[in-house]
Design a protein around this motif. Structure first.
Motif, PDB file in Angstrom:
ATOM      1  N   SER A 199      51.257  46.727  98.469  1.00  0.00           N
ATOM      2  CA  SER A 199      51.348  45.372  98.435  1.00  0.00           C
ATOM      3  C   SER A 199      50.134  44.947  97.302  1.00  0.00           C
ATOM      4  O   SER A 199      49.256  45.888  98.275  1.00  0.00           O
ATOM      5  CB  SER A 199      51.658  43.966  99.320  1.00  0.00           C
ATOM      6  OG  SER A 199      50.181  44.517 100.361  1.00  0.00           O
ATOM      7  N   LYS A 200      50.318  44.241  96.452  1.00  0.00           N
ATOM      8  CA  LYS A 200      48.750  43.878  95.554  1.00  0.00           C
ATOM      9  C   LYS A 200      47.616  44.158  96.466  1.00  0.00           C
ATOM     10  O   LYS A 200      46.225  44.633  95.758  1.00  0.00           O
ATOM     11  CB  LYS A 200      48.875  42.511  94.889  1.00  0.00           C
ATOM     12  CG  LYS A 200      47.814  41.925  93.783  1.00  0.00           C
ATOM     13  CD  LYS A 200      48.466  41.117  93.324  1.00  0.00           C
ATOM     14  CE  LYS A 200      47.413  41.465  91.613  1.00  0.00           C
ATOM     15  NZ  LYS A 200      47.702  40.047  91.053  1.00  0.00           N
ATOM     16  N   ASP A 201      47.261  43.926  97.480  1.00  0.00           N
ATOM     17  CA  ASP A 201      45.835  43.258  98.043  1.00  0.00           C
ATOM     18  C   ASP A 201      45.315  44.692  99.574  1.00  0.00           C
ATOM     19  O   ASP A 201      44.589  44.764  99.880  1.00  0.00           O
ATOM     20  CB  ASP A 201      45.438  41.613  98.601  1.00  0.00           C
ATOM     21  CG  ASP A 201      46.120  41.080  98.017  1.00  0.00           C
ATOM     22  OD1 ASP A 201      45.858  41.002  96.953  1.00  0.00           O
ATOM     23  OD2 ASP A 201      46.834  39.944  98.585  1.00  0.00           O
ATOM     24  N   ASP A 202      46.892  45.473  99.887  1.00  0.00           N
ATOM     25  CA  ASP A 202      46.507  46.807  99.676  1.00  0.00           C
ATOM     26  C   ASP A 202      44.832  47.424  99.996  1.00  0.00           C
ATOM     27  O   ASP A 202      44.870  47.713  97.975  1.00  0.00           O
ATOM     28  CB  ASP A 202      47.578  47.354  99.798  1.00  0.00           C
ATOM     29  CG  ASP A 202      48.526  47.121 101.077  1.00  0.00           C
ATOM     30  OD1 ASP A 202      48.441  45.890 101.593  1.00  0.00           O
ATOM     31  OD2 ASP A 202      49.780  47.637 100.696  1.00  0.00           O
ATOM     32  N   ASP A 203      44.074  48.154 100.778  1.00  0.00           N
ATOM     33  CA  ASP A 203      43.237  49.095 100.634  1.00  0.00           C
ATOM     34  C   ASP A 203      43.950  50.191 100.765  1.00  0.00           C
ATOM     35  O   ASP A 203      43.331  50.564 101.796  1.00  0.00           O
ATOM     36  CB  ASP A 203      42.416  48.339 100.649  1.00  0.00           C
ATOM     37  CG  ASP A 203      41.340  48.804  99.944  1.00  0.00           C
ATOM     38  OD1 ASP A 203      40.791  50.031  98.926  1.00  0.00           O
ATOM     39  OD2 ASP A 203      40.229  49.149 100.320  1.00  0.00           O
ATOM     40  N   ALA A 204      45.069  51.036 100.361  1.00  0.00           N
ATOM     41  CA  ALA A 204      45.603  51.861 101.275  1.00  0.00           C
ATOM     42  C   ALA A 204      46.260  52.544  99.682  1.00  0.00           C
ATOM     43  O   ALA A 204      46.168  52.022  98.733  1.00  0.00           O
ATOM     44  CB  ALA A 204      46.646  51.181 101.893  1.00  0.00           C
ATOM     45  N   VAL A 205      47.218  53.736 100.272  1.00  0.00           N
ATOM     46  CA  VAL A 205      47.091  54.865  98.712  1.00  0.00           C
ATOM     47  C   VAL A 205      48.955  54.548  99.535  1.00  0.00           C
ATOM     48  O   VAL A 205      49.224  55.048 100.110  1.00  0.00           O
ATOM     49  CB  VAL A 205      46.926  56.129  99.305  1.00  0.00           C
ATOM     50  CG1 VAL A 205      44.770  55.965  98.202  1.00  0.00           C
ATOM     51  CG2 VAL A 205      46.857  56.831 100.412  1.00  0.00           C
ATOM     52  N   LEU A 206      49.385  55.865  98.364  1.00  0.00           N
ATOM     53  CA  LEU A 206      51.059  56.246  98.599  1.00  0.00           C
ATOM     54  C   LEU A 206      51.006  57.484  98.359  1.00  0.00           C
ATOM     55  O   LEU A 206      49.784  57.952  96.493  1.00  0.00           O
ATOM     56  CB  LEU A 206      52.151  55.342  97.520  1.00  0.00           C
ATOM     57  CG  LEU A 206      52.371  54.404  98.086  1.00  0.00           C
ATOM     58  CD1 LEU A 206      52.842  53.804  96.924  1.00  0.00           C
ATOM     59  CD2 LEU A 206      53.141  53.698  99.412  1.00  0.00           C
ATOM     60  N   ILE A 207      50.713  58.709  99.124  1.00  0.00           N
ATOM     61  CA  ILE A 207      50.421  60.176  98.545  1.00  0.00           C
ATOM     62  C   ILE A 207      52.050  60.614  98.617  1.00  0.00           C
ATOM     63  O   ILE A 207      53.133  60.255  98.699  1.00  0.00           O
ATOM     64  CB  ILE A 207      49.561  60.033  99.676  1.00  0.00           C
ATOM     65  CG1 ILE A 207      49.344  61.770  99.229  1.00  0.00           C
ATOM     66  CG2 ILE A 207      51.081  59.944 100.931  1.00  0.00           C
ATOM     67  CD1 ILE A 207      48.163  62.486  99.797  1.00  0.00           C
ATOM     68  N   ALA A 208      51.368  61.508  97.213  1.00  0.00           N
ATOM     69  CA  ALA A 208      53.243  62.608  96.800  1.00  0.00           C
ATOM     70  C   ALA A 208      53.771  63.386  98.541  1.00  0.00           C
ATOM     71  O   ALA A 208      52.455  63.626  98.756  1.00  0.00           O
ATOM     72  CB  ALA A 208      53.311  63.599  95.625  1.00  0.00           C
ATOM     73  N   THR A 209      54.977  63.573  98.527  1.00  0.00           N
ATOM     74  CA  THR A 209      55.166  64.758 100.334  1.00  0.00           C
ATOM     75  C   THR A 209      54.106  65.535  99.737  1.00  0.00           C
ATOM     76  O   THR A 209      54.512  66.435 101.243  1.00  0.00           O
ATOM     77  CB  THR A 209      56.750  64.423  99.805  1.00  0.00           C
ATOM     78  OG1 THR A 209      56.866  65.381 100.970  1.00  0.00           O
ATOM     79  CG2 THR A 209      57.420  65.123  98.642  1.00  0.00           C
ATOM     80  N   ASP A 210      54.199  66.643  98.474  1.00  0.00           N
ATOM     81  CA  ASP A 210      54.086  68.225  98.940  1.00  0.00           C
ATOM     82  C   ASP A 210      51.905  67.811  99.018  1.00  0.00           C
ATOM     83  O   ASP A 210      51.767  69.033 100.209  1.00  0.00           O
ATOM     84  CB  ASP A 210      54.586  68.702  97.558  1.00  0.00           C
ATOM     85  CG  ASP A 210      55.920  69.006  97.479  1.00  0.00           C
ATOM     86  OD1 ASP A 210      56.534  69.444  98.558  1.00  0.00           O
ATOM     87  OD2 ASP A 210      55.771  69.778  96.516  1.00  0.00           O
ATOM     88  N   LEU A 211      51.644  67.097  98.657  1.00  0.00           N
ATOM     89  CA  LEU A 211      50.281  66.492  98.866  1.00  0.00           C
ATOM     90  C   LEU A 211      49.846  66.080  99.880  1.00  0.00           C
ATOM     91  O   LEU A 211      48.661  66.679 101.060  1.00  0.00           O
ATOM     92  CB  LEU A 211      50.391  65.896  97.372  1.00  0.00           C
ATOM     93  CG  LEU A 211      48.019  65.535  97.262  1.00  0.00           C
ATOM     94  CD1 LEU A 211      47.326  66.836  97.307  1.00  0.00           C
ATOM     95  CD2 LEU A 211      48.010  64.582  96.115  1.00  0.00           C
ATOM     96  N   ALA A 212      50.897  65.501 100.735  1.00  0.00           N
ATOM     97  CA  ALA A 212      50.460  64.873 102.394  1.00  0.00           C
ATOM     98  C   ALA A 212      50.392  66.180 102.799  1.00  0.00           C
ATOM     99  O   ALA A 212      49.946  66.756 103.975  1.00  0.00           O
ATOM    100  CB  ALA A 212      52.001  64.106 102.220  1.00  0.00           C
ATOM    101  N   LYS A 213      51.962  67.053 102.687  1.00  0.00           N
ATOM    102  CA  LYS A 213      51.684  69.002 103.333  1.00  0.00           C
ATOM    103  C   LYS A 213      50.617  69.490 103.551  1.00  0.00           C
ATOM    104  O   LYS A 213      50.168  69.377 104.043  1.00  0.00           O
ATOM    105  CB  LYS A 213      53.371  69.143 103.498  1.00  0.00           C
ATOM    106  CG  LYS A 213      54.471  68.935 103.471  1.00  0.00           C
ATOM    107  CD  LYS A 213      55.866  68.934 102.780  1.00  0.00           C
ATOM    108  CE  LYS A 213      57.362  68.143 103.629  1.00  0.00           C
ATOM    109  NZ  LYS A 213      58.197  68.422 102.400  1.00  0.00           N
TER     110      LYS A 213
END
Lengths: 405, 230
Positions: free
Chosen positions: A140-154
């Motif tokens: 959401s707009k006010d998050d201070d978080a990330v979405l990470i791509a699956t292979d990078l997360a692994k």
């Protein structure tokens, strides 16, 4: 007695011959239309994938950023650019991005990544990013978080709720560093993207790189690719340096080359098809003229001018083309429309290859009007070419030899 | 009054091996209303002579003057128009346009002449009735007998109100009943419209009807005789 009447009746003197000649055009047009519809459908699907996946139809950035994609060449999104975009009626949506490189770390593991700051709502409207969230939730707009791509997360061995550290260089060389919780895992259909992409809200990203209000690009969407030329030329005339606008074609030259190459292959196939049809019809016309030599001679003998005779022969040839082309187009419309509404699902290795390429595993069809009218134009040109023979014959026919034949 | 004047008409065919003089310097005149048979054995030059006379085959030398017009000085287009307005043709194989009905075949030439529809329709009806097949006006040639087709051909030849009609072996494909009937018809048309008829033939029945018999042999006129007939 109109010459049309004579020409039309002549066609049906030997109905099977006319049906076979027109039939060859009919099948040629049907096959060619079907092939072209499938070809264009696959291009539209590819373009759609590229455009709706990431690049958009057009992007606005600075000339310096185009030359050197560093955060120092980003720009502040001001009112004038916004006004130009919003004044362009063909632009259906747009989304801002701040994109740069950084190291991503978790415990002892570190990897170079592409960090993309986005407006979560706009980005989802333009590229449908939310649908790639495999685990966790979308931003959401006010998050201070990330979405990470699956292979990078692994690779980093992190999951939803874990934290990662982003570490790199910010605007004008300042240190960029931050620690962010992982809100979701993205699973793109492209292995390349899965290895390196990290998305975060635009504000967080601007803070990370000490680049408040700065953007690297604006991604613009249109209703479809057919609106691109006029929208692009209109916007190009309004956007002045230091800004510039580029279409997906300019941003993805590889895809354009691939489509052009494939089109050339298709054109070659269709040319062979039409060449076969041309000689088929030419044979019919040669026979038609040859067996009526005496009759043509009689018509000239009793007072028909040669130009009128050539007109009759031309109309006969044209009718054969018209019948075949019209029937071919009329029949091909519902067939291609059916497949346009019901794309053919692919299975097995073909489907897997397409999925790996980030393309949906379907054979798509297009119903763009030019697919149909181009066939009509091609048949018309073929007919004109073939009709040259009877026209020449009408002008050069020797009366005495015709009457003796 | 001469309708046709022919002066020194010659046709030479140059083949690779021999030079053939098909028509060899013919001088002859035809008058209005004549009923003439051009006779002679096969290969004597009758058809070639008739073709040159009708503006279908260009002579090697000589003149064909019809109504004061030197036919072979006309351009290709003018010649076609000239044929349409001045010459009627009756061919051995009828040569009707197969996709047109009997009526349309007769009307066709008047259509080319640009005659009004009403006039065309009336004249077509009159001519087909005059040749005795008014009831077959809507029949296609394939539905007509040889004799009926030749009658349509005569009606077609008369449709443009020509100065003269050229008929090349018009009875060659007809049985004796159809031949007699056709000759009666042509004779009647000759009297009724005062149209000049010139036949190329070696059919004795035609020769017996002719008022003038011109005999050609080896491309030259051998004799030219006139007869009084009923």
């Amino acid at each position: 007695m109109k010459i049309f009447t004579i020409a039309w009746r002549n066609l049906w003197r030997k109905p099977w011959r006319t049906v076979i000649s027109s039939g060859s055009i009919f099948f040629g047009v049907l096959l060619s239309t079907f092939m072209t519809s499938m070809q264009y459908g696959s291009y539209e699907s590819m373009i759609n994938n590229v455009v709706k996946f990431y690049s958009g139809y057009m992007q606005i950035f600075t000339e310096d950023y185009h030359e050197n994609k560093t955060i120092n060449n980003t720009f502040i999104f001001n009112g004038s650019i916004k006004q130009i975009i919003e004044d362009e009626p063909k632009v259906t949506n747009y989304t801002p991005r701040l994109e740069y490189f950084s190291l991503a770390s978790s415990e002892n593991l570190t990897k170079g990544s592409i960090i993309i700051g986005i407006d979560p709502i706009r980005e989802n409207m333009v590229t449908g990013l939310k649908k790639w969230v495999e685990k966790g939730r979308y931003l959401s707009k006010d998050d201070d978080a990330v979405l990470i791509a699956t292979d990078l997360a692994k690779y980093l061995n992190v999951g939803v709720g874990d934290t990662i550290v982003l570490y790199g260089q910010g605007y004008h060389g300042v240190l960029a560093a931050g620690i962010y919780p992982v809100k979701g895992i993205l699973n793109f259909p492209s292995p390349e993207l899965n290895k390196q992409f990290i998305y975060m809200p635009l504000n967080s990203c601007q803070q990370l790189f000490s680049a408040p209000n700065r953007l690297s690009s604006l991604v613009l969407m249109l209703h479809d690719n057919y609106q691109l030329p006029s929208a692009l030329s209109h916007l190009k005339s309004k956007i002045k340096p230091p800004f510039m606008i580029r279409s997906w074609e300019e941003l993805q030259p590889g895809l354009v080359q691939m489509i052009e190459g494939d089109k050339a292959g298709g054109l070659f196939m269709k040319s062979i098809l039409y060449l076969i049809i041309t000689f088929g019809i030419l044979g019919t016309i040669l026979m038609m003229v040859s067996e009526r030599k005496r009759e043509l001679g009689v018509m000239i003998a009793i007072g028909m001018q040669r130009y009128l005779l050539s007109r009759i022969l031309f109309i006969e040839t044209f009718f054969i083309g018209l019948l075949g082309a019209a029937a071919g187009i009329i029949v091909s419309i519902p067939i291609t429309y059916y497949y346009y509404l019901n794309p053919v699902p692919l299975e097995g290795d073909a489907a897997k290859t397409m999925i790996d390429m980030g393309i949906e595993p379907y054979m798509y069809f297009s119903i763009q009007p030019d697919i149909y009218y181009v066939q009509a134009v091609v048949v018309f040109i073929i007919t004109l070419f073939i009709a040259v023979y009877p026209v020449i014959k009408a002008y050069t026919l020797s009366l005495t030899s015709a009457l003796r034949s | 009054m001469n309708v046709i004047e022919i002066k020194g008409l010659t046709k030479i065919y140059n083949t690779s091996e021999v030079i053939v003089k098909a028509v060899n310097g013919i001088d002859i005149n035809f008058e209005k209303g004549e009923f003439t048979a051009i006779v002679g054995p096969s290969g004597s030059g009758k058809t070639t002579f008739l073709n040159m006379l009708g503006g279908l085959d260009k002579p090697t030398s000589g003149k064909v003057i019809i109504g004061g017009v030197d036919v072979w000085k006309l351009s290709s287009r003018q010649l076609i128009d000239f044929r349409m307005n001045n010459i009627g043709f009756v061919f051995q194989s009828y040569n009707l346009i197969p996709v047109l009905t009997a009526g349309e075949n007769v009307e066709f030439i008047m259509h080319l002449q640009g005659k009004p529809k009403k006039e065309r329709k009336q004249r077509t009806k009159d001519l087909l009735e005059a040749v005795g097949i008014g009831n077959r006006i809507n029949a296609r040639p394939s539905k007509l007998s040889g004799g009926q087709q030749q009658r349509v051909a005569v009606a077609r030849a008369l449709a443009s109100k020509p100065e003269f009609i050229l008929a090349d072996e018009p009875t060659a494909n007809l049985d004796s009943t159809a031949t007699n009937s056709l000759l009666e018809l042509m004779s009647k048309m000759n009297k009724k419209y005062n149209t000049t008829f010139i036949f190329a033939t070696h059919d004795q029945r035609v020769i017996d009807k002719a008022h003038r018999i011109v005999t050609i042999e080896d491309g030259k006129i051998l004799s030219d005789e006139c007869f009084e007939r009923d």
